[in-house]
Scaffold this motif. Structure first.
Motif: not given
Length: 361
Positions: A8-9, A13-16, A31-34, A39-40
């Motif tokens: 997830v890049t 946040w809208e792009d992600k 998905v790999v995310a920060e 939570e979102k």
């Protein structure tokens, strides 16, 4: 089975969010995310998140992080992963060492100054070890190469998508890579005999089937019959192209990964194999299983000197598939007819193929 993860890049946040939504729509499992996005992401749908946090479904660390963090995660019952850029032979050796630690479930490899040689080495080195190898890739073409290295290929890929279309294309590639091929042969009907009533199983799937497709069912693991789906128009009942009227509760059914289950074990959410007349197989999800008492018919066939048997409901709409790939009703079957079966030299123990002497009769 091959799988894919999505990174997830995005600058906001809208792009992600759009990446996560497309991953969900494409049945991507992870998905790999920060950590701050976990939570979102969970609010958008049921999808696993890999991140450097104990709150993640899969706890992920980079090569230079404290690897003891993964031990802590494993003790909490978490799945674990490590991201290793391969820039030297030492990195390759480190990846091999990590696979033997016992607390790392997934190794994600990123090749910067190489193409496929380190992956070949690690696939050969780690073959049959209890760790999944994942290649970090920048395109669907790179993903295909990773899946096919040394025939076995990597278990999965982590795609860094350039656009949303990449995610959809990866999902299509995974579906294609996971198709199975089943070897079918021809057996000769020797006996068709009504035997009374019993509990039979209808399998309703979340997929639509076509003429020539069905499921492999049988009383003996050494010979499963291709039982046709209810896709044929008839004057008695409406077609049910999602259904196979499979047989009584005791019978075997072939499932993904060359495993079998008893029909009585199936339930909503399980996966079964849909197989066509040419042996092409695809996964389907069971939506419902119906068990009802119905009149039954015993079907016996000869294959290479051996007699194999199955039992099906005694009704016009229940069909096997003949040697031409055509559906034929059980009420029209007669000795001498040829039907498609899946022969197997292995016996079954808890659904797994094993080579031992088991007598089925």
């Amino acid at each position: 089975m091959k799988f894919g993860w999505i990174r997830v890049t995005g600058d906001n946040w809208e792009d992600k969010k759009e990446i996560v939504k497309m991953a969900l729509e494409s049945s991507i499992p992870v998905v790999v995310a920060e950590p701050e996005d976990i939570e979102k992401i969970k609010e958008l749908g049921n999808i696993k998140v890999a991140s450097h946090s104990l709150d993640a479904d899969i706890v992920l660390v980079n090569k230079n992080d404290n690897i003891e963090f993964l031990k802590e995660a494993k003790n909490l019952g978490k799945e674990t992963a490590i991201y290793i850029p391969i820039e030297s032979k030492e990195d390759e050796e480190f990846a091999s060492e990590v696979a033997r630690f016992g607390f790392v479930d997934n190794i994600i490899l990123e090749g910067r100054d190489w193409t496929i040689i380190p992956l070949e080495n690690l696939i050969a080195d780690l073959f049959n070890r209890d760790v999944k190898i994942i290649a970090s890739v920048d395109s669907v073409d790179e993903a295909k190469v990773a899946y096919e290295i040394l025939e076995k290929g990597t278990d999965g890929v982590l795609l860094n998508p350039k656009n949303l279309e990449d995610i959809k294309e990866l999902s299509k590639l995974i579906e294609e890579m996971n198709k199975e091929k089943v070897k079918l042969d021809v057996a000769t009907i020797t006996n068709v005999e009504p035997i009374g009533s019993g509990d039979r199983v209808c399998i309703d799937t979340c997929s639509l089937m076509n003429i020539g497709e069905g499921m492999l069912i049988g009383s003996y693991s050494r010979g499963l019959f291709l039982v046709h789906s209810e896709t044929v128009e008839n004057p008695y009942v409406s077609t049910r192209p999602f259904r196979v009227n499979a047989g009584p509760v005791h019978a075997y059914i072939l499932c993904p990964g060359n495993k079998t289950k008893y029909l009585s074990e199936l339930k909503a959410g399980d996966k079964v194999l849909i197989v066509d007349k040419d042996g092409n197989a695809r996964e389907a999800i069971v939506g419902r299983v119906k068990i009802e008492r119905r009149p039954l018919v015993l079907i016996e066939a000869e294959y290479k000197g051996d007699i194999i048997r199955t039992i099906l409901q005694n009704a016009e709409t229940i069909r096997l598939v003949n040697e031409k790939g055509e559906p034929v009703s059980v009420v029209d079957l007669k000795p001498g007819d040829k039907v498609l079966i899946r022969p197997d030299e292995y016996a079954r123990h808890f659904g797994m193929a094993i080579k031992e002497t088991i007598i089925e009769k």
